[in-house]
Design a protein around this motif. Sequence first.
Motif, PDB file in Angstrom:
ATOM      1  N   PRO A  77     -23.115   0.425  11.933  1.00 42.28           N
ATOM      2  CA  PRO A  77     -22.701  -0.903  12.408  1.00 42.28           C
ATOM      3  C   PRO A  77     -23.736  -2.012  12.219  1.00 42.28           C
ATOM      4  CG  PRO A  77     -23.514   0.362  14.240  1.00 42.28           C
ATOM      5  CD  PRO A  77     -23.629   1.254  13.036  1.00 42.28           C
ATOM      6  N   ALA A  78     -24.763  -1.767  11.405  1.00 41.56           N
ATOM      7  CA  ALA A  78     -25.818  -2.768  11.217  1.00 41.56           C
ATOM      8  C   ALA A  78     -25.748  -3.359   9.817  1.00 41.56           C
ATOM      9  CB  ALA A  78     -27.190  -2.148  11.469  1.00 41.56           C
ATOM     10  N   SER A  79     -26.178  -4.609   9.697  1.00 43.99           N
ATOM     11  CA  SER A  79     -26.301  -5.250   8.394  1.00 43.99           C
ATOM     12  C   SER A  79     -27.559  -6.112   8.404  1.00 43.99           C
ATOM     13  CB  SER A  79     -25.066  -6.107   8.084  1.00 43.99           C
ATOM     14  OG  SER A  79     -24.910  -7.144   9.036  1.00 43.99           O
ATOM     15  N   PHE A  80     -28.114  -6.328   7.211  1.00 43.21           N
ATOM     16  CA  PHE A  80     -29.366  -7.065   7.100  1.00 43.21           C
ATOM     17  C   PHE A  80     -29.261  -8.073   5.954  1.00 43.21           C
ATOM     18  CE2 PHE A  80     -30.203  -2.881   8.815  1.00 43.21           C
ATOM     19  CZ  PHE A  80     -30.974  -3.162   9.938  1.00 43.21           C
ATOM     20  N   LYS A  81     -29.954  -9.189   6.107  1.00 47.35           N
ATOM     21  CA  LYS A  81     -29.965 -10.211   5.064  1.00 47.35           C
ATOM     22  C   LYS A  81     -31.361 -10.804   4.958  1.00 47.35           C
ATOM     23  CE  LYS A  81     -28.398 -14.406   5.662  1.00 47.35           C
ATOM     24  NZ  LYS A  81     -27.510 -15.575   5.879  1.00 47.35           N
ATOM     25  N   VAL A  82     -31.863 -10.904   3.745  1.00 49.05           N
ATOM     26  CA  VAL A  82     -33.133 -11.562   3.458  1.00 49.05           C
ATOM     27  C   VAL A  82     -32.852 -12.676   2.460  1.00 49.05           C
ATOM     28  CG1 VAL A  82     -35.474 -11.309   2.576  1.00 49.05           C
ATOM     29  CG2 VAL A  82     -34.422  -9.443   3.859  1.00 49.05           C
ATOM     30  N   ALA A  83     -33.259 -13.903   2.788  1.00 44.11           N
ATOM     31  CA  ALA A  83     -32.983 -15.041   1.921  1.00 44.11           C
ATOM     32  C   ALA A  83     -34.234 -15.884   1.760  1.00 44.11           C
ATOM     33  CB  ALA A  83     -31.850 -15.897   2.500  1.00 44.11           C
ATOM     34  N   GLY A  84     -34.412 -16.428   0.557  1.00 45.57           N
ATOM     35  CA  GLY A  84     -35.559 -17.285   0.285  1.00 45.57           C
ATOM     36  C   GLY A  84     -35.187 -18.387  -0.679  1.00 45.57           C
ATOM     37  N   LEU A  85     -35.864 -19.523  -0.573  1.00 46.17           N
ATOM     38  CA  LEU A  85     -35.615 -20.680  -1.448  1.00 46.17           C
ATOM     39  C   LEU A  85     -36.931 -21.318  -1.842  1.00 46.17           C
ATOM     40  CD1 LEU A  85     -33.820 -22.935  -2.732  1.00 46.17           C
ATOM     41  CD2 LEU A  85     -33.921 -24.087  -0.511  1.00 46.17           C
ATOM     42  N   ASP A 120     -35.850 -16.510   5.443  1.00 49.35           N
ATOM     43  CA  ASP A 120     -35.588 -15.894   6.736  1.00 49.35           C
ATOM     44  C   ASP A 120     -35.124 -14.464   6.534  1.00 49.35           C
ATOM     45  OD1 ASP A 120     -32.439 -15.760   6.957  1.00 49.35           O
ATOM     46  OD2 ASP A 120     -32.887 -17.742   6.176  1.00 49.35           O
ATOM     47  N   ILE A 121     -35.289 -13.673   7.565  1.00 50.91           N
ATOM     48  CA  ILE A 121     -34.792 -12.307   7.596  1.00 50.91           C
ATOM     49  C   ILE A 121     -33.884 -12.165   8.802  1.00 50.91           C
ATOM     50  CG2 ILE A 121     -36.879 -11.529   8.820  1.00 50.91           C
ATOM     51  CD1 ILE A 121     -36.459  -8.806   7.447  1.00 50.91           C
ATOM     52  N   GLN A 170     -30.018 -11.322  15.099  1.00 54.43           N
ATOM     53  CA  GLN A 170     -31.372 -11.821  15.313  1.00 54.43           C
ATOM     54  C   GLN A 170     -31.979 -12.198  13.967  1.00 54.43           C
ATOM     55  OE1 GLN A 170     -33.195  -8.614  17.772  1.00 54.43           O
ATOM     56  NE2 GLN A 170     -33.321 -10.182  19.361  1.00 54.43           N
ATOM     57  N   ALA A 171     -32.694 -13.341  13.951  1.00 53.64           N
ATOM     58  CA  ALA A 171     -33.286 -13.830  12.707  1.00 53.64           C
ATOM     59  C   ALA A 171     -34.674 -14.384  12.982  1.00 53.64           C
ATOM     60  CB  ALA A 171     -32.397 -14.904  12.087  1.00 53.64           C
ATOM     61  N   TRP A 172     -35.509 -14.332  11.948  1.00 53.64           N
ATOM     62  CA  TRP A 172     -36.870 -14.865  12.010  1.00 53.64           C
ATOM     63  C   TRP A 172     -37.126 -15.617  10.716  1.00 53.64           C
ATOM     64  CZ3 TRP A 172     -41.995 -11.594  11.834  1.00 53.64           C
ATOM     65  CH2 TRP A 172     -43.072 -12.408  12.214  1.00 53.64           C
ATOM     66  N   VAL A 202     -30.482 -11.225  -0.453  1.00 53.08           N
ATOM     67  CA  VAL A 202     -30.184  -9.788  -0.528  1.00 53.08           C
ATOM     68  C   VAL A 202     -29.501  -9.375   0.767  1.00 53.08           C
ATOM     69  CG1 VAL A 202     -31.119  -7.482  -0.803  1.00 53.08           C
ATOM     70  CG2 VAL A 202     -32.173  -9.397  -2.018  1.00 53.08           C
ATOM     71  N   LYS A 203     -28.301  -8.790   0.651  1.00 50.84           N
ATOM     72  CA  LYS A 203     -27.537  -8.356   1.820  1.00 50.84           C
ATOM     73  C   LYS A 203     -27.257  -6.865   1.720  1.00 50.84           C
ATOM     74  CE  LYS A 203     -24.651 -12.201   1.252  1.00 50.84           C
ATOM     75  NZ  LYS A 203     -23.369 -12.903   1.472  1.00 50.84           N
TER      76      LYS A 203
END
Length: 289
Positions: free
Chosen positions: A39-47, A58-59, A74-76, A33-34
């Motif tokens: 000026p900010a953007s976010f991405k959450v991905a899962g497998l 990761d987020i 920045q990612a976690w 999900v993007k």
Amino acid sequence: MSAPVPPSYKDLGKSSSDLLSKDYPIHGTSLEVKTTSFPASFKVAGLRDAKSAAITGDIEGKWVDPKNGVAITQAWTTSNILRTQVELENQIARGLKLDLLTALNPAKNQKSALVTAIYKQPSVHTRATVDLFKGPTFTADAVLGRAGALVGAEATYDVLAGAITRYAGAVGYSAADYSVAVHALGNLSAYSASYYHRINSDIEAGAKAVYDTKSTAGGVNLEVGAKSYLDNSAFVKASNNAGIVGLAYTQALRPGVKASFGIAIDTQRLNDQSGSSNHRAGASFVFTN
């Protein structure tokens, strides 16, 4: 009219590699999900891995300031790895980009830091990377281009050992609808040749051959693939790599929603009941605002 900037060394042969390996979600089910609110953007991905059933993800958040050429990411991850990337472009000199990429695993006390300088001008694309905690090592590559012809080289120098530990080279040619590339890898112990051709507006084809002088199996490994656009919102792909046949279908369901389905069939073990075959299947869903 000035000459174009050639691709980076890692992107030589990228068209063929993307055709043969991209958009094949065969390792499990993934969701991405993007969202963007400049000026900010976010991405959450899962497998969810098909074999182990393990779930990883990761987020990520990114902030950009185009006026000052700054981007911070920045990612976690679910492995408790914290990644930070700081990019500065076209501020010190035109065509120069500085990149700092760090990773930290607090639980295992593991850390890494890569500092990269990228310089791009017409007919030349160079990069230099220093791994501060491993070695330290210094890696540099460069690609020169003229009238579609490309020549590139890469080398890694271990500062403590005082020696070049890895080197490689490549030549290629890129035109409007096709490209070819030949790589000499692994200190010139392995060789690959790739080819990509956009036959028309609906069909793409590509192939890659690899010969490793250190391989005990011997011979040349050949991979071929094709991509066909069904319409503006869907395409299918097929590939064959050492008897592993891959099939994939991607469909844009609506603006901002894309679904992909893929399967890999081990044609040499069609009747294998032991579970050691390489049959795989998966799906991918991407949501973008």
